[in-house]
Design a protein around this motif. Structure first.
Motif, PDB file in Angstrom:
ATOM      1  N   HIS A 239      25.187  -8.975   6.021  1.00  0.00           N
ATOM      2  CA  HIS A 239      25.781 -10.123   6.695  1.00  0.00           C
ATOM      3  C   HIS A 239      25.630 -11.379   5.845  1.00  0.00           C
ATOM      4  CE1 HIS A 239      26.855 -12.934   9.772  1.00  0.00           C
ATOM      5  NE2 HIS A 239      25.630 -13.377   9.926  1.00  0.00           N
ATOM      6  N   PHE A 273      31.506   4.549  17.956  1.00  0.00           N
ATOM      7  CA  PHE A 273      31.661   3.231  17.341  1.00  0.00           C
ATOM      8  C   PHE A 273      32.482   3.313  16.053  1.00  0.00           C
ATOM      9  CE2 PHE A 273      30.075  -0.119  14.423  1.00  0.00           C
ATOM     10  CZ  PHE A 273      30.564  -1.219  15.120  1.00  0.00           C
ATOM     11  N   LEU A 277      35.994   1.516  15.025  1.00  0.00           N
ATOM     12  CA  LEU A 277      36.161   0.686  13.825  1.00  0.00           C
ATOM     13  C   LEU A 277      37.386   1.112  13.031  1.00  0.00           C
ATOM     14  CD1 LEU A 277      32.637   0.201  12.177  1.00  0.00           C
ATOM     15  CD2 LEU A 277      33.985  -1.477  13.462  1.00  0.00           C
ATOM     16  N   PRO A 336      35.090  -8.253   9.401  1.00  0.00           N
ATOM     17  CA  PRO A 336      34.079  -9.041  10.113  1.00  0.00           C
ATOM     18  C   PRO A 336      32.712  -8.356  10.009  1.00  0.00           C
ATOM     19  CG  PRO A 336      35.372  -7.788  11.682  1.00  0.00           C
ATOM     20  CD  PRO A 336      35.953  -7.499  10.328  1.00  0.00           C
ATOM     21  N   GLU A 338      29.706  -9.199  10.589  1.00  0.00           N
ATOM     22  CA  GLU A 338      28.782  -9.320  11.714  1.00  0.00           C
ATOM     23  C   GLU A 338      29.137  -8.348  12.835  1.00  0.00           C
ATOM     24  OE1 GLU A 338      26.777 -12.779  14.496  1.00  0.00           O
ATOM     25  OE2 GLU A 338      28.112 -13.305  12.846  1.00  0.00           O
ATOM     26  N   THR A 339      30.432  -8.167  13.076  1.00  0.00           N
ATOM     27  CA  THR A 339      30.872  -7.213  14.106  1.00  0.00           C
ATOM     28  C   THR A 339      30.424  -5.802  13.747  1.00  0.00           C
ATOM     29  OG1 THR A 339      32.803  -8.563  14.638  1.00  0.00           O
ATOM     30  CG2 THR A 339      32.901  -6.247  15.262  1.00  0.00           C
ATOM     31  N   PHE A 340      30.602  -5.425  12.494  1.00  0.00           N
ATOM     32  CA  PHE A 340      30.181  -4.096  12.045  1.00  0.00           C
ATOM     33  C   PHE A 340      28.676  -3.936  12.205  1.00  0.00           C
ATOM     34  CE2 PHE A 340      34.349  -3.976  10.551  1.00  0.00           C
ATOM     35  CZ  PHE A 340      34.654  -2.832   9.831  1.00  0.00           C
ATOM     36  N   ARG A 342      26.353  -5.692  13.957  1.00  0.00           N
ATOM     37  CA  ARG A 342      25.838  -5.702  15.333  1.00  0.00           C
ATOM     38  C   ARG A 342      26.176  -4.395  16.046  1.00  0.00           C
ATOM     39  NH1 ARG A 342      22.170  -9.039  14.217  1.00  0.00           N
ATOM     40  NH2 ARG A 342      22.847 -11.174  13.794  1.00  0.00           N
ATOM     41  N   GLY A 343      27.385  -3.900  15.806  1.00  0.00           N
ATOM     42  CA  GLY A 343      27.771  -2.647  16.448  1.00  0.00           C
ATOM     43  C   GLY A 343      26.937  -1.483  15.968  1.00  0.00           C
ATOM     44  N   GLN A 346      23.631  -1.344  17.575  1.00  0.00           N
ATOM     45  CA  GLN A 346      23.658  -0.825  18.943  1.00  0.00           C
ATOM     46  C   GLN A 346      23.700   0.704  18.967  1.00  0.00           C
ATOM     47  OE1 GLN A 346      23.294  -2.844  21.638  1.00  0.00           O
ATOM     48  NE2 GLN A 346      23.004  -4.391  20.019  1.00  0.00           N
TER      49      GLN A 346
END
Length: 349
Positions: A239, A273, A277, A336, A338-340, A342-343, A346
C-alpha cells in the motif's frame, strides 16, 4: 508430444528487438527456432533465405531456423506451424513471437491459454521486453504501451546503455522495478546477451519461487520502518509503496504492489474474493503471482494470472525450517491497492 516453448519478444519502437533476434538467429546455440513476426523486412533476411513459400510467407534460414510473417491471426499462424511440424515438413524446438513496437503483449500472451489447439502444442515460456535506455524515460511518460510492455515482462533487457550515464541507468532501473518488481533486469547492448537469459526462463510456469525483486521488498521495509507493527507490517508495504510511487517525478499508471502475511488464508473466502477481483478489475490486472499459505495445508499453493485468467497449483511441502506465509505481487493499471490489501486481510484465518 512435448510442448514447444514460446517466447514473446516485445519492446517499444526502436528498442532493439530485431537486433537481438538477428543475433539469436545467427548464433550456433543448437536451437531450431521458429520466428513469427508482424512485419518482415528484407534487412532481417539478408542472403540467408534457402526456401521461400510465398503463399504461406515462411522462410527457412541457413542455420535451420524458420521465420514466418504474420499479418493475420496469430492462432492460425501457430496452428499452421504446428501442423507442418507434426507432418515433418518443418523442424523447430522453440518459437519466438516478435511483436510490433506499439503492441500490447497481453492479448498475445492470452492466446496460449484461450485456444485449445495452441495450448496442446505450445507452452508460453516468458515475455522478454527490450528497453531502450536512451529513450525509455520519455517513452514511459508518453506511451501507455511502453508501460504495458514493462508490466507484462518476465525479463527486461536494457539496450543502448552505452549512450547514457550510469546514474541514468540506475534511475531507469529503479523506475522499471517500481512498475514490475518481479522481472530481473539485464543489459543487452547490440543484442549481446547469453541465450540462457532469453530461452527456457519458465517465467510463465508456476513454481515455488515468487519472482519479486528482493531489493524492492528491502527498500519498502527500509523506507517505511514498520517492523514493530507485527503481522500487518507486510500488508501495508504494498500500500505504501504504491503511494510512494506517485510522489516521484514520474507517475506511471501501471505499477506494482505487494501483499504479504504470516497468517494462513481461509480457502473459501480467498477463492470468493479473488473471483470478485478478477471480475471487476481483470482487464486492468496485467500480471499477478504468489505463493500462498492455506489453512490446514502442508503444501504451498502457487497462484498466478493474466487479466481474467487465473490459475493455482500445488507446490512443494513447507520445509520444517521455513517460516510459513504468503507473498503476492500485483501489476496493473491504476489498481486500488488498498482495496486489494484490505480484502485479502479479510480472507486470513
Amino acid at each position: 508430444m512435448k510442448l514447444v516453448p514460446a517466447t514473446i519478444l516485445t519492446g517499444f519502437l526502436g528498442a532493439g528487438k530485431t537486433t537481438l533476434l538477428n543475433r539469436i538467429l545467427r548464433e550456433p546455440h543448437g536451437h531450431k527456432i521458429a520466428v513469427i513476426e508482424n512485419e518482415f523486412g528484407q534487412e532481417n533476411i539478408d542472403n540467408e533465405i534457402l526456401v521461400q513459400e510465398s503463399n504461406e510467407q515462411i522462410v527457412e534460414m541457413s542455420n535451420g531456423c524458420v521465420c514466418c510473417t504474420v499479418r493475420g491471426d496469430l492462432i492460425l499462424a501457430l496452428g499452421a506451424l504446428a501442423q507442418k511440424r507434426d507432418a515433418g515438413e518443418l523442424s523447430f524446438d522453440h518459437i519466438v513471437i516478435e511483436t510490433t513496437g506499439l503492441a500490447n503483449p497481453g492479448p498475445v500472451a492470452q492466446t496460449f491459454f484461450m485456444d485449445d489447439e495452441v495450448a496442446s502444442h505450445y507452452m508460453l515460456d516468458a515475455i522478454i521486453t527490450v528497453v531502450d535506455a536512451r529513450h525509455a524515460m520519455q517513452q514511459l511518460d508518453e506511451h501507455e504501451e511502453a508501460q504495458r510492455q514493462v508490466g507484462f515482462a518476465d525479463k527486461l533487457l536494457l539496450s543502448k546503455t552505452d549512450l547514457v550515464s550510469s546514474d541514468e541507468v540506475d534511475t531507469l532501473v529503479a523506475r522499471l522495478k517500481r512498475i514490475n518488481p518481479r522481472a530481473p533486469v539485464s543489459k543487452a547492448d547490440f543484442g549481446q546477451v547469453p541465450i540462457g537469459e532469453v530461452f527456457d526462463l519458465r517465467g510463465f510456469n508456476l513454481n515455488d519461487k515468487l519472482e519479486i525483486d528482493p531489493d524492492f521488498l528491502a527498500a519498502e521495509e527500509h523506507e517505511h520502518g514498520h517492523h514493530e507493527c507485527g503481522e500487518h507490517c507486510g500488508h501495508e508495504h504494498g500500500h505504501h509503496e504504491h503511494h510512494d510511487h506517485h510522489h516521484s517525478r514520474h507517475s506511471d499508471d501501471i505499477a506494482a504492489f505487494v501483499f504479504r502475511s504470516d497468517r494462513p488464508f481461509d480457502t473459501a473466502r480467498l477463492d470468493e474474493f479473488l473471483g470478485g477481483l478478477v471480475q471487476v478489475f481483470g482487464p486492468r490486472m496485467m500480471r499477478y503471482k504468489g505463493v500462498l499459505w492455506m489453512d490446514g495445508a502442508d503444501r504451498k499453493v502457487l497462484f498466478q494470472g493474466v487479466h481474467q485468467m487465473m490459475g493455482t497449483d500445488i507446490g512443494a511441502k513447507w520445509p520444517e525450517d521455513e517460516p510459513r506465509g504468503s507473498k503476492m505481487v500485483f501489476i496493473g493499471k491504476n489498481l486500488p491497492a488498498e482495496t486489494f490489501i484490505r480484502g485479502l486481510e479479510q480472507c486470513l484465518v
